[in-house]
Scaffold this motif. Structure first.
Motif, short mmCIF file in Angstrom:
data_model
loop_
_atom_site.label_atom_id
_atom_site.label_comp_id
_atom_site.label_asym_id
_atom_site.label_seq_id
_atom_site.Cartn_x
_atom_site.Cartn_y
_atom_site.Cartn_z
N ARG B 387 -8.08 24.60 2.00
CA ARG B 387 -7.95 25.61 0.95
C ARG B 387 -6.54 25.63 0.37
NH1 ARG B 387 -11.89 29.76 -0.19
NH2 ARG B 387 -10.27 30.09 -1.68
N HIS B 388 -5.57 25.23 1.16
CA HIS B 388 -4.21 25.24 0.65
C HIS B 388 -3.73 23.81 0.48
CE1 HIS B 388 -3.88 29.53 1.09
NE2 HIS B 388 -4.46 29.40 2.25
N SER B 389 -4.32 23.09 -0.45
CA SER B 389 -3.88 21.72 -0.63
C SER B 389 -2.73 21.70 -1.64
CB SER B 389 -5.04 20.86 -1.13
OG SER B 389 -5.39 21.23 -2.42
N TYR B 390 -1.87 20.75 -1.47
CA TYR B 390 -0.70 20.65 -2.32
C TYR B 390 -0.66 19.29 -2.97
CZ TYR B 390 1.10 24.93 -0.34
OH TYR B 390 1.26 26.23 0.01
N VAL B 391 -0.17 19.26 -4.21
CA VAL B 391 0.16 17.99 -4.82
C VAL B 391 1.57 17.65 -4.36
CG1 VAL B 391 0.54 16.77 -6.97
CG2 VAL B 391 -1.31 18.43 -6.81
N ARG B 392 1.68 16.55 -3.64
CA ARG B 392 3.00 16.19 -3.13
C ARG B 392 3.68 15.32 -4.19
NH1 ARG B 392 -0.18 15.83 1.76
NH2 ARG B 392 0.55 17.48 3.15
N ALA B 393 4.26 16.00 -5.16
CA ALA B 393 4.84 15.27 -6.30
C ALA B 393 6.00 14.41 -5.84
CB ALA B 393 5.29 16.25 -7.37
N VAL B 633 -4.65 -3.75 -10.20
CA VAL B 633 -5.97 -3.16 -10.43
C VAL B 633 -5.94 -1.66 -10.18
CG1 VAL B 633 -7.23 -5.25 -9.89
CG2 VAL B 633 -6.66 -3.65 -8.06
N GLY B 634 -6.87 -0.99 -10.79
CA GLY B 634 -7.12 0.42 -10.48
C GLY B 634 -6.06 1.36 -11.01
N ASP B 635 -6.22 2.61 -10.65
CA ASP B 635 -5.32 3.67 -11.09
C ASP B 635 -4.61 4.28 -9.90
OD1 ASP B 635 -6.03 3.70 -13.90
OD2 ASP B 635 -7.99 4.37 -13.19
N LEU B 636 -3.62 5.09 -10.23
CA LEU B 636 -2.88 5.82 -9.20
C LEU B 636 -3.82 6.77 -8.47
CD1 LEU B 636 0.25 5.78 -8.81
CD2 LEU B 636 0.28 7.94 -10.02
N PRO B 637 -3.83 6.76 -7.14
CA PRO B 637 -4.68 7.70 -6.40
C PRO B 637 -4.22 9.14 -6.61
CG PRO B 637 -3.85 5.96 -4.97
CD PRO B 637 -3.09 5.88 -6.25
N ASP B 638 -5.07 10.07 -6.28
CA ASP B 638 -4.78 11.49 -6.42
C ASP B 638 -3.61 11.90 -5.52
OD1 ASP B 638 -4.79 14.17 -6.74
OD2 ASP B 638 -6.76 14.52 -5.86
N PRO B 639 -2.50 12.37 -6.11
CA PRO B 639 -1.33 12.71 -5.28
C PRO B 639 -1.60 13.89 -4.33
CG PRO B 639 -0.78 12.79 -7.63
CD PRO B 639 -2.26 12.64 -7.53
N ALA B 640 -2.64 14.66 -4.57
CA ALA B 640 -2.96 15.75 -3.65
C ALA B 640 -3.57 15.21 -2.36
CB ALA B 640 -3.93 16.73 -4.31
N ASP B 641 -4.10 14.00 -2.44
CA ASP B 641 -4.80 13.44 -1.31
C ASP B 641 -4.42 11.96 -1.20
OD1 ASP B 641 -6.53 13.03 0.75
OD2 ASP B 641 -8.28 12.80 -0.54
N PRO B 642 -3.16 11.68 -0.84
CA PRO B 642 -2.70 10.29 -0.84
C PRO B 642 -3.43 9.47 0.22
CG PRO B 642 -1.04 11.73 0.12
CD PRO B 642 -2.11 12.61 -0.40
N PRO B 643 -3.59 8.17 -0.02
CA PRO B 643 -4.29 7.32 0.95
C PRO B 643 -3.56 7.30 2.29
CG PRO B 643 -3.84 6.14 -1.11
CD PRO B 643 -3.10 7.44 -1.18
N ALA B 644 -4.31 7.10 3.35
CA ALA B 644 -3.71 6.99 4.67
C ALA B 644 -2.92 5.70 4.78
CB ALA B 644 -4.81 7.04 5.73
N GLY B 645 -1.99 5.68 5.72
CA GLY B 645 -1.19 4.49 5.91
C GLY B 645 -0.22 4.32 4.76
N CYS B 646 -0.02 3.07 4.35
CA CYS B 646 0.83 2.81 3.20
C CYS B 646 0.13 3.34 1.96
CB CYS B 646 1.09 1.31 3.07
SG CYS B 646 1.93 0.88 1.55
N ARG B 647 0.84 4.14 1.18
CA ARG B 647 0.18 4.78 0.04
C ARG B 647 -0.27 3.77 -1.01
NH1 ARG B 647 3.03 10.63 -0.87
NH2 ARG B 647 2.55 11.33 1.22
N PHE B 648 0.31 2.60 -0.99
CA PHE B 648 -0.02 1.61 -2.00
C PHE B 648 -1.20 0.73 -1.56
CE2 PHE B 648 1.16 -2.47 -4.25
CZ PHE B 648 0.79 -2.02 -5.51
N ASN B 649 -1.70 0.93 -0.33
CA ASN B 649 -2.64 -0.06 0.22
C ASN B 649 -3.93 -0.18 -0.60
OD1 ASN B 649 -5.19 1.01 1.65
ND2 ASN B 649 -3.62 2.45 2.34
N THR B 650 -4.33 0.90 -1.32
CA THR B 650 -5.59 0.81 -2.07
C THR B 650 -5.48 -0.13 -3.25
OG1 THR B 650 -4.87 2.79 -3.26
CG2 THR B 650 -6.45 3.10 -1.48
#
Lengths: 286, 717
Positions: B387-393, B633-650
């Motif tokens: 419920r308290h999710s944050y965009v980690r800008a 390829v692809g777009d920037l993932p949602d900064p509120a829910d960054p990918p696990a591990g290395c953020r660039f791995n997707t």
């Protein structure tokens, strides 16, 4: 291809005067005439409106253009002097409303979160209050005086301007030049005084003129109900006396009821037309 | 009054279109806008042809008439206020003078269009698929089901993953790049013979821009359509265009095969543009060559070369006669310059200022220290889980900014670079105090300590109060901090105006009287007024005309040299920051992924994301075609829910499953003053630990890959 086919004809054009501009000019003329009448009332009016100058209930004559009232005062003079009261109350009450409305609007717009929420709920409450009954109650409670009339009207009509100004401030506060002044280290006071207020002034002027129009009508309503200042007669008070002396039901309505009614209409319309033309120019385009 | 432009159709040397009738043939097109205040002569007699299957790049700055001329092809220029003359033939049919109804049959049918801003071109209340299907049904007699199928096919073709499902999504659920893909799908729905793309990538990130360019390149080969690509950036189209038309002031300045135009620019304007654009191989030790002045609207009939006021080789006759396109060399290369024969090499014409700027040493003292800066915003979309999710800008950034040096901060939009800048000037509050100015902690409270860090905004139009005079704008920081008396402040303002190259009389004028470049000069003067130690520049040149960008970059460099100010230069494009930066930090999803001295980053990028960003920089050299790395390829993932591990791995082409998507890489100093955050980069020397696997994966990535993956995913379901 001939040269003629390749040419672009230059069309004559002329800046078009819009309908709004024309209406606004009409309103301006009406208002200027009324203001002239109010300022030069002692020279225009043939008699002192508080003096008995003839027999009561006279129909219009060369000596008394609009006849006399129940105590023998000249109705035309009353009408001329009445413009002073009506216009003063209208303008000053609108100023009061503007002052409250702008302060609330700017604060609510600049601090939209907590303070803004509280202020805007107050505005909502004021907006849904049953207008006329409250007006009557307040006026009756506070007593009949010019100041009270002004205060009562001003306190009741600020909510509309407050909403308009708040929406403008909401948009201004996120403009980059306001952010820029913050990055330079300016306190909020600075941003409000230097950037927000000057850019809302024009809009506030428009809402002010509109408020004058409304305030004149409200003053007329109050006075008609006998809640105006008993010493200084306004157009509404003339109607009150006409009503209480039964002029509405006799041929006297033509010179006792109609003229002040028309004056109220003209004054309100004049300001409304100016406001309309101003809003055409000022209001932010969506 | 009438105007007549000489009809130069007969002089034209046959290019690609001379063999058979060109698909689009514009001759002597002129467009003038009549407004109550003034006339603007937008297009002043241009001839242009596009052959079937040809890619034509229409290059020019704002006000060059490039968009207006193509809009008049489609009958989209409103008349009045516009007055259009000349002939436009499309596929053998004369278009000028067609009725609205006849135009709309061609528009979207035989001519497809893609505009700059995909958000405003899509209707927000209808699903994307439905809008494409509707476009199809407007022109073809078909039922709803068939049309929907066509829409899904096309969405799939333009690389929308999971097209069947995404067709039911609304435009706001698409990212910017996907919206532009959807717009392309809509333009292609009726198999157009001509696709007109009006700055389709200008609003997009460089990485996404590369994707769109590659997509259009594939599509035109597949569908055999002609493309007119309107752009202000010569670099974007170098890889794509067969032919280039350079416009300025509503006239064609130069036209020719793209190889000819890029390699042997035969008009001073083209040469100047090519020289002044910061690219990855201009020398960094000298100033960028700049084209003086700014593009101005043309308010009366042209009687001379529209470029004469800014041209280094203007002679008396340039103002007196309107130059026509004259052939230079073969194969349709033509230039509209009277003195093209005496034009020297581009290097002589637009020389680089050789006065070397003093290279600031690495020993200089640190002014600003950022340690573990975090800026979190409460997320508007509350997820059900949290419920308290944050965009980690910005999520844990360490940086130092040194006296008299420039730190370039680069990344795609949404990577947190602007938030970083805003945190520095106190516009946003960090989670915990993290910024120190010469050892003093900084917070968001207003006051004197704000004086030492100033900011220059991206948009010079909105960052100044339009009701204030320039002198008041410049002196605002001094007034806020109560520096000097009124006379002192005016005096300083005038000095600053002179320093940024504006005349004294500018002081009493209002900002709207200035062009974008001049306003950015005012913004620089304002930032200097408080005598700051640090200036944060948030994309200061990306809203400016291409020919003006070099002026501003040079001015910033000079100013820094004179005053020893530290600069933080935020940009989305590695080419722009290269010229001004001493050190560069590459950001991805709120974190710094690589940070090093400038030359190291450009010569030897280590992080896969840095490599991808470098590959995405448009290169104004068509000979390099095909040698470029594939787009990210692809777009920037949602900064509120960054990918696990290395953020660039997707999006990483070399990601190792089981490592990169599990373990979070730390930003390590792999050698002196060089930080990388990647599992695959090892210690000093910075070699990728699995060079074999890495490079293979890198080269085998192609645009078709995401689609395959999605097909697989679909089959799984």
């Amino acid at each position: 291809m001939s040269a003629a086919e390749q040419s672009i004809p230059t069309t004559r054009r002329r800046r078009r005067v819009s309908v709004a501009d024309r209406l606004g000019l009409t309103g301006l003329i009406i208002v200027v005439l009324l203001v002239v009448m109010a300022v030069f009332a002692p020279w225009i009016a043939p008699y002192d409106p508080t003096e008995r100058v003839g027999t009561p209930f006279q129909p219009p004559s060369a000596a008394h253009w609009l006849g006399t009232n129940d105590v023998g005062q000249d109705l035309f003079s009353e009408l001329v002097f009445g413009s002073r009261v009506s216009l003063t109350v209208g303008v000053v009450a609108a100023l009061v409303a503007l002052l409250i409305g702008t302060s609330v609007g700017v604060l609510a717009g600049y601090y939209p979160k907590r303070l803004g929420a509280i202020l805007m709920r107050t505005v909502d409450v004021v907006l849904i209050l049953p207008f006329l009954p409250l007006l009557i109650v307040l006026a009756a409670y506070l007593g009949r005086s010019l100041i009270n009339t002004i205060v009562v009207i001003g306190v009741l009509i600020w909510a509309g301007p407050a909403r308009i100004i708040r929406s403008q401030v909401l948009s201004l506060r996120s403009r980059e030049y306001v952010l820029a002044s913050q990055t330079m280290g300016a306190p909020d006071r600075w941003a409000i005084m230097r950037h927000v207020l000057p850019r809302t002034a024009l809009l506030a002027t428009g809402t002010f003129v509109r408020a004058v129009s409304g305030a004149i009508l409200l003053e007329a309503a109050l006075s008609f109900l006998g809640l105006g200042d008993p010493i200084q007669k306004s157009w509404g008070s003339i109607l009150f006396w006409a009503q209480s002396r039964g002029a509405f039901l006799t041929p006297a309505w033509k010179w006792w009821v109609l003229p002040p009614g028309i004056m109220i209409l003209l004054a309100s319309l004049g300001f409304a037309l100016i406001a309309f033309a101003m809003e055409e120019r000022i209001n932010p385009r969506l | 009054m009438t105007i007549t432009y000489p009809d130069s159709t007969s002089d034209r040397t046959g290019g690609a279109g001379s063999v058979r009738a060109p698909l689009l043939d514009i001759s002597n097109l002129a467009v003038r806008f009549e407004t109550p205040d003034r006339d603007v002569w937008a297009v002043n007699g241009i001839d242009l042809e596009v052959g079937a299957g040809e890619v034509l790049a229409l290059v020019g700055e704002s006000g060059s008439g490039k968009s207006v001329s193509m809009l008049s092809v489609m009958g989209l220029v409103p008349t009045p206020p516009a007055v259009v003359s000349g002939s436009i033939r499309f596929d053998g049919q004369e278009l000028s003078g067609l009725s609205k109804r006849e135009f709309s049959a061609i528009r979207g049918g035989d001519i497809g269009m893609v505009f700059q801003d995909p958000m405003s071109s899509l209707n927000p209340v209808h699903p994307v698929g439905k809008q494409i299907a509707e476009a199809f049904r407007l022109h073809r007699d078909t039922n709803r089901k068939e049309a929907m199928k066509r829409a899904v096919d096309l969405l799939d073709r333009v690389g929308i993953p999971n097209a069947q499902r995404r067709a039911r999504d609304y435009p706001h659920e698409f990212s910017g790049g996907m919206r532009q893909r959807a717009m392309i799908a809509m333009a292609l729905v009726c198999d157009p013979k001509l696709l007109i793309a009006d700055e389709p990538t200008t609003a997009l990130d460089v990485t996404v821009q590369r994707q769109i360019v590659s997509l259009v390149e594939e599509l035109k080969d597949e569908l055999g359509m002609a493309v007119v690509w309107i752009t202000h950036d010569l670099g974007v189209v170098a890889e794509l265009a067969d032919r280039v038309v350079v416009m300025y002031g509503g006239r064609v300045m130069e036209t020719g095969d793209s190889t000819d135009v890029y390699a042997a620019a035969s008009h001073p304007y083209t040469a100047g543009l090519l020289r002044s654009i910061p690219s990855l191989d201009t020398p960094t030790d000298a100033q960028l060559p700049e084209i003086p002045g700014t593009p101005a609207p043309i308010l009366e009939q042209l009687v001379g070369c529209p470029f004469h006021a800014r041209c280094p080789m203007t002679e008396g006759d340039c103002t007196g006669s309107l130059p026509d396109l004259e052939p230079v060399g073969g194969s349709g290369h033509a230039s509209a310059c009277l003195h093209v024969s005496s034009m020297g090499s581009a290097e002589d014409l637009w020389p680089m200022d050789v006065t070397e700027l003093t290279e600031s040493g690495s020993t200089s003292e640190t002014v600003v220290t950022i340690s573990d800066l975090k800026v979190h915003f409460p997320s508007r979309r509350k997820s059900r889980k949290n419920r308290h999710s944050y965009v980690r800008a910005v999520d844990g950034v360490d940086l130092e900014i040194k006296h008299g040096q420039t730190l370039g901060v680069v990344g795609e939009s949404g990577c947190g670079k602007s938030t970083l800048g805003r945190a520095l000037v106190g516009l946003v509050e960090p989670v915990a105090p993290a910024i120190q100015l010469r050892g003093e902690p900084l917070d968001t409270s207003r006051g004197l300590h704000r004086q030492k860090i100033q900011m220059i905004f991206q948009d010079p139009f909105s960052s100044m109060n339009p009701g204030m005079r320039v002198a008041d704008i410049i002196s605002e920081p001094m007034r806020i901090h109560g520096i000097g008396s009124a006379e002192d402040r005016l005096d300083t303002s005038l000095k600053l105006l002179a320093q940024v190259g504006l005349p004294d009389d500018a002081a009493t004028r209002h900002p709207h009287e200035f062009s974008g470049g001049q306003r950015q000069r005012i913004a620089i003067a304002r930032a200097l007024a408080a005598d700051p130690e640090v200036i944060v520049c948030d994309e200061p040149v990306s809203a400016l005309d291409v020919s003006v960008q070099a002026q501003i970059i040079n001015l910033l460099r000079e100013t820094q040299d004179e005053r020893g100010i530290a600069l933080i230069f935020i940009a989305h494009d590695l080419a722009v920051v290269r010229h001004i930066s001493d050190e560069i930090a590459v950001m991805y999803l709120g974190q710094v992924v690589e940070r090093a001295k400038r030359d190291l980053i450009y010569d030897d990028p280590l992080h896969p994301y840095t490599k991808a960003l470098l590959a995405a920089v448009p290169d104004p050299d068509p000979s390099g075609r095909g040698a470029l790395a594939p787009p990210l390829v692809g777009d920037l993932p949602d900064p509120a829910d960054p990918p696990a591990g290395c953020r660039f791995n997707t999006r990483c082409p070399v990601a190792v499953p089981g490592l990169c998507d599990v373990e979070v890489p730390q930003l390590r100093e792999i050698e002196s003053r060089r930080w990388v955050s990647c599992h695959l980069v090892d210690g000093p020397g910075g070699q990728v630990s699995e060079p074999q696997a890495g490079s293979e994966a890198w080269s085998s990535v192609s645009l078709s890959e995401p689609k395959q993956q999605n097909n697989e995913r679909e089959e799984d379901e």
